[in-house]
Design an enzyme around this catalytic site. Structure first.
Site, PDB file in Angstrom:
ATOM      1  N   LYS A 140     -35.355 -15.949   6.636  1.00 34.41           N
ATOM      2  CA  LYS A 140     -35.225 -14.590   7.166  1.00 34.41           C
ATOM      3  C   LYS A 140     -35.517 -13.510   6.123  1.00 34.41           C
ATOM      4  O   LYS A 140     -35.885 -12.390   6.456  1.00 34.41           O
ATOM      5  CB  LYS A 140     -33.843 -14.380   7.787  1.00 34.41           C
ATOM      6  CG  LYS A 140     -32.712 -14.024   6.818  1.00 34.41           C
ATOM      7  CD  LYS A 140     -31.491 -13.531   7.613  1.00 34.41           C
ATOM      8  CE  LYS A 140     -30.338 -13.067   6.749  1.00 34.41           C
ATOM      9  NZ  LYS A 140     -29.652 -14.120   5.991  1.00 34.41           N
TER      10      LYS A 140
ATOM     11  N   HIS B  37     -21.207 -18.643   2.359  1.00 32.64           N
ATOM     12  CA  HIS B  37     -22.121 -17.619   1.835  1.00 32.64           C
ATOM     13  C   HIS B  37     -21.241 -16.482   1.339  1.00 32.64           C
ATOM     14  O   HIS B  37     -20.530 -15.865   2.122  1.00 32.64           O
ATOM     15  CB  HIS B  37     -23.080 -17.144   2.929  1.00 32.64           C
ATOM     16  CG  HIS B  37     -24.249 -16.347   2.395  1.00 32.64           C
ATOM     17  ND1 HIS B  37     -24.085 -15.278   1.540  1.00 32.64           N
ATOM     18  CD2 HIS B  37     -25.587 -16.472   2.585  1.00 32.64           C
ATOM     19  CE1 HIS B  37     -25.290 -14.784   1.228  1.00 32.64           C
ATOM     20  NE2 HIS B  37     -26.216 -15.493   1.853  1.00 32.64           N
TER      21      HIS B  37
ATOM     22  N   SER C 267     -24.630 -11.268   0.453  1.00 31.67           N
ATOM     23  CA  SER C 267     -25.972 -11.158  -0.114  1.00 31.67           C
ATOM     24  C   SER C 267     -26.011 -10.137  -1.249  1.00 31.67           C
ATOM     25  O   SER C 267     -25.435  -9.061  -1.143  1.00 31.67           O
ATOM     26  CB  SER C 267     -26.948 -10.757   0.986  1.00 31.67           C
ATOM     27  OG  SER C 267     -28.260 -10.909   0.527  1.00 31.67           O
TER      28      SER C 267
ATOM     29  N   GLU D 197     -28.883 -21.791  -0.371  1.00 34.01           N
ATOM     30  CA  GLU D 197     -29.797 -21.105   0.545  1.00 34.01           C
ATOM     31  C   GLU D 197     -30.254 -19.768  -0.032  1.00 34.01           C
ATOM     32  O   GLU D 197     -30.025 -18.714   0.558  1.00 34.01           O
ATOM     33  CB  GLU D 197     -29.092 -20.870   1.888  1.00 34.01           C
ATOM     34  CG  GLU D 197     -28.604 -22.122   2.574  1.00 34.01           C
ATOM     35  CD  GLU D 197     -27.542 -21.841   3.643  1.00 34.01           C
ATOM     36  OE1 GLU D 197     -27.050 -20.693   3.718  1.00 34.01           O
ATOM     37  OE2 GLU D 197     -27.199 -22.761   4.380  1.00 34.01           O
ATOM     38  N   PRO D 198     -30.897 -19.780  -1.197  1.00 34.03           N
ATOM     39  CA  PRO D 198     -31.318 -18.507  -1.790  1.00 34.03           C
ATOM     40  C   PRO D 198     -32.441 -17.850  -0.984  1.00 34.03           C
ATOM     41  O   PRO D 198     -33.363 -18.533  -0.539  1.00 34.03           O
ATOM     42  CB  PRO D 198     -31.828 -18.907  -3.179  1.00 34.03           C
ATOM     43  CG  PRO D 198     -32.163 -20.355  -3.075  1.00 34.03           C
ATOM     44  CD  PRO D 198     -31.288 -20.939  -2.020  1.00 34.03           C
ATOM     45  N   GLY D 199     -32.325 -16.543  -0.789  1.00 34.04           N
ATOM     46  CA  GLY D 199     -33.400 -15.786  -0.145  1.00 34.04           C
ATOM     47  C   GLY D 199     -33.950 -14.793  -1.141  1.00 34.04           C
ATOM     48  O   GLY D 199     -34.978 -14.992  -1.783  1.00 34.04           O
ATOM     49  N   ARG D 200     -33.194 -13.711  -1.316  1.00 37.08           N
ATOM     50  CA  ARG D 200     -33.565 -12.610  -2.219  1.00 37.08           C
ATOM     51  C   ARG D 200     -34.055 -13.089  -3.585  1.00 37.08           C
ATOM     52  O   ARG D 200     -35.027 -12.563  -4.120  1.00 37.08           O
ATOM     53  CB  ARG D 200     -32.298 -11.762  -2.405  1.00 37.08           C
ATOM     54  CG  ARG D 200     -32.459 -10.475  -3.123  1.00 37.08           C
ATOM     55  CD  ARG D 200     -31.081  -9.841  -3.374  1.00 37.08           C
ATOM     56  NE  ARG D 200     -30.275  -9.660  -2.178  1.00 37.08           N
ATOM     57  CZ  ARG D 200     -30.457  -8.685  -1.288  1.00 37.08           C
ATOM     58  NH1 ARG D 200     -31.416  -7.811  -1.473  1.00 37.08           N
ATOM     59  NH2 ARG D 200     -29.690  -8.582  -0.212  1.00 37.08           N
TER      60      ARG D 200
ATOM     61  N   TYR E  20     -30.562  -1.239   6.194  1.00 37.19           N
ATOM     62  CA  TYR E  20     -29.970  -2.527   6.576  1.00 37.19           C
ATOM     63  C   TYR E  20     -29.482  -3.340   5.395  1.00 37.19           C
ATOM     64  O   TYR E  20     -28.572  -4.137   5.512  1.00 37.19           O
ATOM     65  CB  TYR E  20     -30.993  -3.366   7.349  1.00 37.19           C
ATOM     66  CG  TYR E  20     -31.413  -2.761   8.652  1.00 37.19           C
ATOM     67  CD1 TYR E  20     -30.469  -2.217   9.519  1.00 37.19           C
ATOM     68  CD2 TYR E  20     -32.743  -2.734   9.030  1.00 37.19           C
ATOM     69  CE1 TYR E  20     -30.851  -1.671  10.719  1.00 37.19           C
ATOM     70  CE2 TYR E  20     -33.139  -2.193  10.238  1.00 37.19           C
ATOM     71  CZ  TYR E  20     -32.192  -1.656  11.082  1.00 37.19           C
ATOM     72  OH  TYR E  20     -32.569  -1.120  12.265  1.00 37.19           O
ATOM     73  N   ASP E  21     -30.170  -3.202   4.261  1.00 42.04           N
ATOM     74  CA  ASP E  21     -29.870  -4.080   3.128  1.00 42.04           C
ATOM     75  C   ASP E  21     -29.217  -3.297   1.978  1.00 42.04           C
ATOM     76  O   ASP E  21     -28.981  -3.844   0.915  1.00 42.04           O
ATOM     77  CB  ASP E  21     -31.178  -4.759   2.668  1.00 42.04           C
ATOM     78  CG  ASP E  21     -30.937  -5.872   1.658  1.00 42.04           C
ATOM     79  OD1 ASP E  21     -29.912  -6.580   1.802  1.00 42.04           O
ATOM     80  OD2 ASP E  21     -31.740  -6.022   0.728  1.00 42.04           O
TER      81      ASP E  21
ATOM     82  N   ASP F  95     -38.820  11.353  12.552  1.00 39.60           N
ATOM     83  CA  ASP F  95     -37.370  11.254  12.638  1.00 39.60           C
ATOM     84  C   ASP F  95     -36.740  11.773  11.337  1.00 39.60           C
ATOM     85  O   ASP F  95     -37.152  11.381  10.246  1.00 39.60           O
ATOM     86  CB  ASP F  95     -36.981   9.781  12.856  1.00 39.60           C
ATOM     87  CG  ASP F  95     -35.482   9.615  13.066  1.00 39.60           C
ATOM     88  OD1 ASP F  95     -34.721  10.589  12.835  1.00 39.60           O
ATOM     89  OD2 ASP F  95     -35.072   8.518  13.459  1.00 39.60           O
TER      90      ASP F  95
ATOM     91  N   TYR G 175     -36.066  -8.700   2.413  1.00 42.42           N
ATOM     92  CA  TYR G 175     -35.581  -7.962   3.590  1.00 42.42           C
ATOM     93  C   TYR G 175     -36.344  -6.645   3.793  1.00 42.42           C
ATOM     94  O   TYR G 175     -35.748  -5.597   4.018  1.00 42.42           O
ATOM     95  CB  TYR G 175     -34.065  -7.722   3.502  1.00 42.42           C
ATOM     96  CG  TYR G 175     -33.308  -9.012   3.307  1.00 42.42           C
ATOM     97  CD1 TYR G 175     -33.225  -9.937   4.348  1.00 42.42           C
ATOM     98  CD2 TYR G 175     -32.719  -9.344   2.090  1.00 42.42           C
ATOM     99  CE1 TYR G 175     -32.562 -11.147   4.181  1.00 42.42           C
ATOM    100  CE2 TYR G 175     -32.059 -10.559   1.918  1.00 42.42           C
ATOM    101  CZ  TYR G 175     -31.984 -11.451   2.958  1.00 42.42           C
ATOM    102  OH  TYR G 175     -31.348 -12.645   2.795  1.00 42.42           O
TER     103      TYR G 175
HETATM  104  C1  PLP Z   1     -29.336 -14.384   4.794  1.00 46.67           C
HETATM  105  C2  PLP Z   1     -28.818 -15.727   4.521  1.00 46.67           C
HETATM  106  C3  PLP Z   1     -29.118 -16.365   3.306  1.00 46.67           C
HETATM  107  C4  PLP Z   1     -29.886 -15.706   2.187  1.00 46.67           C
HETATM  108  O1  PLP Z   1     -29.080 -14.858   1.463  1.00 46.67           O
HETATM  109  P1  PLP Z   1     -29.574 -14.181   0.098  1.00 46.67           P
HETATM  110  O2  PLP Z   1     -28.465 -13.282  -0.252  1.00 46.67           O
HETATM  111  O3  PLP Z   1     -30.859 -13.469   0.379  1.00 46.67           O
HETATM  112  O4  PLP Z   1     -29.757 -15.254  -0.902  1.00 46.67           O
HETATM  113  C5  PLP Z   1     -28.656 -17.654   3.123  1.00 46.67           C
HETATM  114  N1  PLP Z   1     -27.948 -18.294   4.076  1.00 46.67           N
HETATM  115  C6  PLP Z   1     -27.648 -17.716   5.253  1.00 46.67           C
HETATM  116  C7  PLP Z   1     -26.875 -18.491   6.258  1.00 46.67           C
HETATM  117  C8  PLP Z   1     -28.060 -16.424   5.503  1.00 46.67           C
HETATM  118  O5  PLP Z   1     -27.723 -15.845   6.669  1.00 46.67           O
END
Ligand code: PLP
Length: 452
Positions: A65, A194, A197, A268-271, A321-322, A350, A378
């Site tokens: 995501k 988690h 974030s 589950e790293p995203g950022r 949002y972030d 806007d 994000y």
């Molecule tokens: C959004 C999300 C992540 C990613 O989080 P980061 O802060 O970007 O690392 C990992 N796991 C779950 C379940 C999430 O909803």
């Protein structure tokens, strides 16, 4: 690798060029005024390298995501990362890359039934839960699923909270849920959490891992032998941040609570992987000078309002949002420029569409460019073309030394590279022309298409 727009090619950077060189090149093209991104694949490779060296026991499942661009997904897949998906759409996208279903965790504790059926049909077995109703749903739709209980353990300081929505209390709720799971004969295999974030409180990982350990112990009393610990996301990814402190705490907590290597540990790293890989470049298309009175000092002065071609309905949705704090950097520093109290606004009609409320910036002109680094997390997946303003296109670059790694990853040969002529005004200081070879990979092609 899918190149997302028609004039993007993968530029290879030599030692005389960098992301900023490419930005100047693109910005100086005739009639160029659209906002654009420069994405550095090498940055993702660097991050992956950091992760595996600092957290050797923790297998990353990239949270799709955060940025679901194909270039990101294909790079991480080629590096060997696994994936965290939250929906049927994300699962599908990752499966289409050729990722095996065992490498995907369906990490959404509240799943629509059709998405559970889809996961069952494609064999994505591992999924999270934090409520009794979810257990009954899974019992009906996918009794063979491997369930992971998500507990809540919030960091004291985060960029974006998640515990308000997900995660059961490890003491007050987890035991009851596990009893229900046991009575339904569901296969619960582990614990996830988690911390939130953009975590700014590394010690939370010690508390969370200790809480997970207690849940492992309780599960034993019901006859479960858990084998999976999922330490979630939350790792910072911007320039100037590191995961050193988190890694140290995670590693020592794992040694203390999960010394047995038979428990697999995932995250589950995203950022972390994508934030610094994207730089956004916006063009000033309008400027308004207004007279403002400072309420405290009573002095009046000129305030500059800059209107740029991306805003909170586009990439800068991350501000709303972030809770991202973005930093504007003028592409060209004019010598002797005067500085003014300024604000920066998005292109839509806007009033909410404001990027920077107040900053002291050098005097800029219509047509000037403003650069925003750390825009990979994000941003793009949430952006909308509201009011008719397009989402910026992405240009992809890679450093020459990294190119060799990419060659290996994707099995490319020299034949896939091409020299690019650099305009005279972009030559570097010692006046040798920049070398900016490019992949001759065209629109919509995949690097993987070039693999024999
Ligand atoms: C959004 C999300 C992540 C990613 O989080 P980061 O802060 O970007 O690392 C990992 N796991 C779950 C379940 C999430 O909803």
């Amino acid at each position: 690798m899918k190149i997302p727009n028609s004039d993007a090619r993968v530029h290879v950077l030599d030692q005389n060029s960098d992301v900023w060189t490419v930005i100047r090149d693109i910005a100086s093209r005739a009639h160029q005024e659209d906002a654009f991104y420069v994405m550095n694949i090498g940055e993702i490779i660097n991050k992956y390298d950091q992760w595996t060296s600092k957290l050797p026991r923790v297998t990353p499942h990239y949270a799709v995501k955060c940025n679901d661009s194909l270039a990101v997904l294909e790079t991480l897949n080629a590096l060997g990362a696994n994936f965290d998906c939250a929906s049927k759409g994300e699962i599908n996208k990752v499966l289409e890359l050729g990722v095996e279903p065992e490498r995907i965790i369906f990490a959404n504790p509240a799943k629509p039934s059709s998405h559970v059926r889809f996961a069952a049909s494609v064999g994505v077995q591992t999924m999270t839960f934090d409520s009794e109703n979810e257990l009954h749903k899974i019992k009906n739709l996918y009794p063979d699923a491997k369930m992971v209980i998500r507990i809540r353990c919030d960091a004291a300081e985060v960029q974006c909270q998640l515990g308000n929505k997900f995660g059961c209390d490890p003491v007050a709720e987890a035991p009851g849920l596990l009893r229900v799971a046991r009575s339904l004969d569901l296969d619960v295999v582990g614990v996830s959490f988690h911390v939130g974030s953009g975590c700014r409180e590394p010690p939370v990982f010690r508390r969370a891992i200790a809480a997970a350990k207690d849940v492992f112990e309780f599960a034993k009393t019901l006859g479960y032998e858990f084998s999976l610990l999922d330490i979630g996301g939350g790792y910072p990814g911007g320039r100037g941040t590191t995961i050193d402190e988190i890694a140290e705490i995670v590693n020592s907590a794992l040694d203390a609570h999960f010394p047995d290597e038979s428990v697999s540990v995932i995250a589950e790293p995203g950022r972390f992987f994508v934030c610094s890989a994207y730089t956004l470049v916006c063009n000033i298309h309008s400027i308004r000078n207004v007279i403002r009175t400072n309420e405290e000092t009573g002095t009046t002065g000129t305030h500059r309002m800059y209107y740029i071609n991306d805003g909170v309905y586009g990439s800068f949705n991350c501000i709303l949002y972030d809770h991202q704090v973005v930093v504007p950097q003028p592409l060209e520093e004019r010598s002797g420029a005067k500085y003014y109290e300024s604000s920066i606004w998005g292109p839509t009609c806007d009033g909410l569409d404001q990027v920077i409320e107040s900053a002291v910036l050098p005097d800029m002109k219509i047509g000037d460019w403003i650069v925003f680094e750390d825009m990979g997390a994000y941003t793009l997946p949430v952006a909308s073309p509201f009011n008719g303003f397009p989402i910026p296109t992405v240009h992809i670059v890679i450093e020459e030394n990294m190119r060799l790694i990419v060659d290996d990853m994707f099995d490319l040969t020299d034949g896939h590279f091409e020299m690019l002529r650099i305009p005279d005004n972009l030559k570097n200081e010692n006046d040798t022309p920049y070398k900016l070879p490019t992949f001759p990979i065209q629109v919509g092609d995949s690097i993987l298409d070039y693999v024999n």
